[in-house]
Design an enzyme around this catalytic site. Structure first.
Site, PDB file in Angstrom:
ATOM      1  N   LYS A 129       0.913  -1.377   0.060  1.00 42.43           N
ATOM      2  CA  LYS A 129      -0.143   0.027  -0.040  1.00 42.43           C
ATOM      3  C   LYS A 129       0.748   1.152   0.016  1.00 42.43           C
ATOM      4  O   LYS A 129       0.467   2.098  -0.600  1.00 42.43           O
ATOM      5  CB  LYS A 129      -1.066   0.014   1.320  1.00 42.43           C
ATOM      6  CG  LYS A 129      -2.090  -1.086   1.255  1.00 42.43           C
ATOM      7  CD  LYS A 129      -2.930  -1.018   2.296  1.00 42.43           C
ATOM      8  CE  LYS A 129      -3.924  -2.188   2.334  1.00 42.43           C
ATOM      9  NZ  LYS A 129      -4.912  -2.045   3.391  1.00 42.43           N
ATOM     10  N   LYS A 169      -7.181 -10.913  -5.449  1.00 43.64           N
ATOM     11  CA  LYS A 169      -8.166 -11.209  -4.555  1.00 43.64           C
ATOM     12  C   LYS A 169      -9.260 -10.281  -5.078  1.00 43.64           C
ATOM     13  O   LYS A 169      -9.128  -9.237  -5.449  1.00 43.64           O
ATOM     14  CB  LYS A 169      -7.563 -10.788  -3.402  1.00 43.64           C
ATOM     15  CG  LYS A 169      -8.771 -10.982  -2.190  1.00 43.64           C
ATOM     16  CD  LYS A 169      -8.205 -10.619  -0.807  1.00 43.64           C
ATOM     17  CE  LYS A 169      -9.341 -10.645   0.086  1.00 43.64           C
ATOM     18  NZ  LYS A 169      -8.848  -9.819   1.395  1.00 43.64           N
ATOM     19  N   LYS A 187     -12.597  -5.085  -2.032  1.00 46.53           N
ATOM     20  CA  LYS A 187     -13.738  -3.988  -2.174  1.00 46.53           C
ATOM     21  C   LYS A 187     -13.568  -2.830  -2.852  1.00 46.53           C
ATOM     22  O   LYS A 187     -14.314  -2.197  -3.249  1.00 46.53           O
ATOM     23  CB  LYS A 187     -14.076  -3.568  -0.523  1.00 46.53           C
ATOM     24  CG  LYS A 187     -14.476  -4.626   0.267  1.00 46.53           C
ATOM     25  CD  LYS A 187     -14.954  -4.073   1.707  1.00 46.53           C
ATOM     26  CE  LYS A 187     -13.854  -3.659   2.563  1.00 46.53           C
ATOM     27  NZ  LYS A 187     -12.742  -4.615   3.148  1.00 46.53           N
TER      28      LYS A 187
END
Length: 338
Positions: free
Chosen positions: A112, A197, A200
């Protein structure tokens, strides 16, 4: 009774991956077999640039969906992280036990922070330290088990290390938790990038949301996304996650939605089209009752607020004594009457 803690971060709309990998198991298994706490971990959503109003909306939506999925506040504890001060109180104490090096080795921090720098942004200190807050979330309640996917295992290992280190230095305050993984569909992949993955946000996968099935997507939207899912070269339908990730992801989703086994289901299809059609219909039917219940709860927000208030009161009562004990053990002077 075994105590279980798990949470969901309101950084985006909840997805099919969240449901199959975690929330459904919470509702069907964990809340009935254990003293279970389920939390909207809203403080974790502040580690990157965010819209405050959106965080509030997504926090409420996440809590509503958790209830719609079957979490029963008469059976388990459902609450919002920021409503329980003990999380932040304990986090600082654990920062005084954690080391800078182990924080910088965390995989999610590396990924990140690299993305943030690539965008020309600054990396918030909270992005580095949030695994300690996650450890506080878990340790405050004397948690025995933490249901997680593979990507969160490292955080539970850090939590274990911090608990052991604190106990050795200052006395036996914390239960040392263990990670537990769902047997099926622990890691649902992006439909457009089956090596990533299903997250969201649009940071994962193809980047457009086309590969992400959200729990509140309309049935036709779900069908369209699954029918357009990336498959693999050739036409053979077989379960082989390493060499055929696209079709294997569809088989895992179908298996998790219907109760079958991915390998066995693969042998029942002669074409990708038939597999996609059945998978789409299975997902639509799987989510239909969740969406219906969500509509009912969203129409009565006062009911959701009442659940969250009661859950926070219960959570504070559970966490407070242990956090107070940790404060005393590490050397802080007990307060007078509050």
């Amino acid at each position: 009774m075994t105590r279980v803690f798990s949470g969901v971060k309101p950084t985006g709309h909840l997805t099919l991956g969240n449901y199959l990998g975690a929330v459904r198991r919470w509702a069907e298994v964990d809340q009935h077999r254990a003293d279970a706490l389920f939390c909207v971990v809203d403080l974790h959503a502040l580690t990157v640039e965010h819209d405050p109003g959106r965080v509030r909306r997504l926090s409420r939506q996440a809590a509503t969906l958790m209830l719609a999925a079957g979490l029963d506040p008469e059976v388990c504890t459902v609450f919002v992280q920021s409503h329980v001060d003990e999380h932040a109180r304990l986090s600082y104490v654990l920062e005084c036990v954690a080391a800078d090096g182990e924080m910088r080795r965390m995989i999610q921090y590396k990924e990140k922070s690299a993305r943030e720098r690539a965008r020309g942004g600054s990396v918030r200190l909270s992005l580095l330290t949030y695994p300690v807050l996650m450890a506080a979330d878990i340790l405050a309640y004397g948690t025995d088990e933490v249901p997680v996917g593979d990507d969160q295992t490292q955080h539970v290992e850090l939590t274990r290390d911090l608990a052991v280190r604190f106990n050795e230095r200052y006395g036996p305050v914390f239960v040392v938790p263990r990670a537990v993984r769902p047997a099926v569909a622990a890691r649902v992949m992006d439909l457009q990038d089956p090596t990533s993955k299903m997250g969201k946000s649009h940071d994962s996968g193809a980047g457009s949301g086309a590969g992400i099935v959200y729990l509140l997507d309309e049935p036709e939207v779900i069908r369209k996304k699954i029918m357009r899912a990336v498959t693999d070269s050739g036409q053979e339908v077989e379960y082989d996650p390493e060499n055929r990730p696209g079709v294997s992801n569809l088989l895992e989703i179908l298996a998790a939605s219907t109760g079958g086994e991915p390998k066995e289901l693969g042998g029942a299809y002669a074409s990708y089209g038939a597999l996609k059609k059945d998978t789409a219909e299975a997902v639509v039917e799987l989510l239909r009752p969740v969406q219906a219940r969500h509509r009912e709860l969203a129409a009565d927000p006062a009911q959701v607020d009442a659940v969250l208030r009661a859950g926070a009161r219960k959570a504070r009562g559970m966490a407070g004594p242990r956090v107070d004990e940790a404060y005393r053990a590490i050397g802080l002077l007990p307060p007078g009457e509050r």
